[in-house]
Scaffold this motif. Structure first.
Motif, mmCIF file in Angstrom:
data_model
loop_
_atom_site.group_PDB
_atom_site.id
_atom_site.type_symbol
_atom_site.label_atom_id
_atom_site.label_comp_id
_atom_site.label_asym_id
_atom_site.label_seq_id
_atom_site.Cartn_x
_atom_site.Cartn_y
_atom_site.Cartn_z
ATOM 1 N N CYS A 93 15.967 53.631 63.073
ATOM 2 C CA CYS A 93 16.299 54.501 64.158
ATOM 3 C C CYS A 93 16.680 55.998 63.620
ATOM 4 C CB CYS A 93 17.780 54.158 65.006
ATOM 5 S SG CYS A 93 19.115 54.336 64.104
ATOM 6 N N GLY A 94 17.066 56.080 62.302
ATOM 7 C CA GLY A 94 17.367 57.589 61.990
ATOM 8 C C GLY A 94 18.707 58.098 62.341
ATOM 9 N N ASN A 95 19.401 57.425 62.892
ATOM 10 C CA ASN A 95 20.872 57.713 63.444
ATOM 11 C C ASN A 95 22.110 56.981 63.226
ATOM 12 O OD1 ASN A 95 20.579 60.355 64.982
ATOM 13 N ND2 ASN A 95 19.353 59.083 66.319
ATOM 14 N N CYS A 96 21.786 55.563 62.957
ATOM 15 C CA CYS A 96 22.896 54.779 62.619
ATOM 16 C C CYS A 96 23.671 54.900 61.430
ATOM 17 C CB CYS A 96 22.616 53.311 62.670
ATOM 18 S SG CYS A 96 21.584 52.860 61.488
ATOM 19 N N CYS A 99 21.341 54.604 58.191
ATOM 20 C CA CYS A 99 20.244 55.574 58.208
ATOM 21 C C CYS A 99 20.904 57.097 57.794
ATOM 22 C CB CYS A 99 19.730 56.100 59.482
ATOM 23 S SG CYS A 99 18.582 54.590 60.052
ATOM 24 N N CYS A 107 18.878 49.802 58.208
ATOM 25 C CA CYS A 107 19.272 50.316 59.552
ATOM 26 C C CYS A 107 19.888 49.061 60.553
ATOM 27 C CB CYS A 107 17.822 50.903 60.076
ATOM 28 S SG CYS A 107 18.061 51.388 61.873
HETATM 29 ZN ZN ZN Z 1 19.226 53.571 61.726
#
Ligand code: ZN
Ligand code: APR
Ligand code: ZN
Length: 362
Positions: A93-96, A99, A107
């Motif tokens: 996701c790039g956001n958790c 990440c 992730c």
């Molecule tokens: Zn993530």
């Protein structure tokens, strides 16, 4: 327009799989429809069929695939129709928290397609294996599950990176961090173990010791890059590894069976400061018992490797490039190619010990 195509369905626990007509919707926002060209038959597909992973029947099996993006939904910019891609089951996701802390391999919010594919005959929703479902002419995935690679590579070879071969190579190069001059032992030389051997060779290991109970597997392991072999049915694996490493044990031991007894061999077969990597998948009832003093008395690290700790966008193109250059023989993992209606037969052959990978080509 939703489309009707063929797909391999596991209808219920332990029932034979069969080809059915399935409905693939148009891609929604962030999604892509992929025309599958090849998909390897993995143990995990068999585990789905046996009900060992979830009770969410019917499953649309297949998850080691490569193909061509046919259409993409709103907001998709990383891939476009016509791109040749390998599918992955961990689109991060790039956001958790994981990440953001630079550990996307862990992730929490991996993406799958939000829409459901269905059975044409009953309208029943399908559960795609590992969020992919690629024993089908076409499948619907999250766009982040598609990684573009060199389109001149054979799809049957490329698809293998989507699961087992990546898990093995990654266990060596990502999780185990094998370095130049290291001694490496790999316990269990099926597809995953052989891939770990290939990964250790790429990383510049000095000695690669293959351990298995089957001489045919050991012979194959040699062709993948093993420098020494140990049949652990006829000799003691730990003693043999020590003997081949000047009495120290290996710098990295990769366990690719998933059993307590082979984990113990890995534990005692490593150097005092060595690393054990568990990539074999145990079953829920398995327990490991070790003297705590032996854990205390050794440094190093005990790690598990999930999907080879891979980052598809980093690792897939790199490994395909190495294959294209002739430095990594991914073709050696393809034992046979089969048709969509032969998945059940491929499951049977999986246990014969002669097959590294059967690959369905479409
Ligand atoms: Zn993530
Ligand atoms: N000691 C050593 N080798 C063993 C032992 C043992 N006690 N038992 C089995 N093996 C060997 C088999 O002879 C075979 O070569 O382990 C290998 C397992 O290979 P496969 O059945 O082909 O399995 P593979 O696809 O390589 O996966 C291995 O990794 O990702 C996981 O779920 C997967 O747990 C499985 C493991
Ligand atoms: Zn798999």
């Amino acid at each position: 327009m939703a489309q009707e195509v063929r797909g391999v369905i596991a209808p219920g626990k332990n029932e034979p799989v069969r080809v059915e007509t399935i409905v693939v919707p148009d891609p929604g926002p962030g999604e892509a429809v992929v025309k599958v060209q090849a998909c390897g038959v993995c143990h995990t597909d068999l585990h789905y069929k046996q009900g060992g992973i979830s009770d969410d029947f019917p499953f649309l099996l297949g998850h080691e695939a490569a193909g061509i993006v046919e259409s993409v939904g709103e907001g998709v910019t990383d891939v476009a129709p016509g791109d040749f891609v390998i599918l992955n089951w961990r689109a991060v996701c790039g956001n958790c928290r994981a990440c953001l802390r630079g550990r996307p391999q862990y992730c929490f919010n991996t993406h799958n397609a939000k829409q459901k594919m269905t059975l044409a005959s009953t309208g029943q929703e399908l559960s795609p294996a590992l969020g992919i479902g690629a024993f089908a002419d076409k499948t619907l995935v999250a766009a982040g599950q598609c990684t573009k690679v060199d389109p001149t590579v054979s799809p049957a070879v490329a698809g293998l990176l989507g699961c087992g071969v990546m898990a093995g190579i990654g266990a060596a190069i990502n999780t185990g961090n094998v370095g130049r001059g290291d001694t490496v032992a790999v316990i269990g030389c099926g597809g995953v173990g052989d891939a770990a051997i290939a990964g250790a060779r790429l990383a510049g290991a000095a000695r690669i010791i293959a351990v298995d109970i089957d001489d045919r597997k050991l012979e194959k392991a040699r062709s993948m890059g093993a420098t020494h072999t140990v049949n652990s049915k006829t000799s003691d694996a730990v003693e043999a590894i020590r003997e081949l490493t000047g009495g120290f044990g290996a710098d990295v031991v990769i366990e690719a069976v998933g059993r307590p007894e082979t984990y113990k061999q890995a534990f005692y077969g490593r150097d005092l400061a060595g690393t054990v990597v568990l990539v074999g998948v145990p079953t829920p009832e398995m327990k490991l018992e070790l003297p705590l003093l032996d854990v205390f008395g050794r440094g190093g690290s005990l790690k598990s490797s999930w999907y080879g700790d891979c980052l598809p966008s980093r690792d897939f193109p790199m490994l395909i490039d190495l294959h294209q250059q002739g430095r990594l023989d991914l073709g050696a993992f393809v034992t046979e190619t089969v048709q969509l209606d032969e998945v059940e037969k491929a499951f049977e052959r999986m246990h014969g010990g002669d097959v590294l990978r059967s690959v369905v080509v479409l």
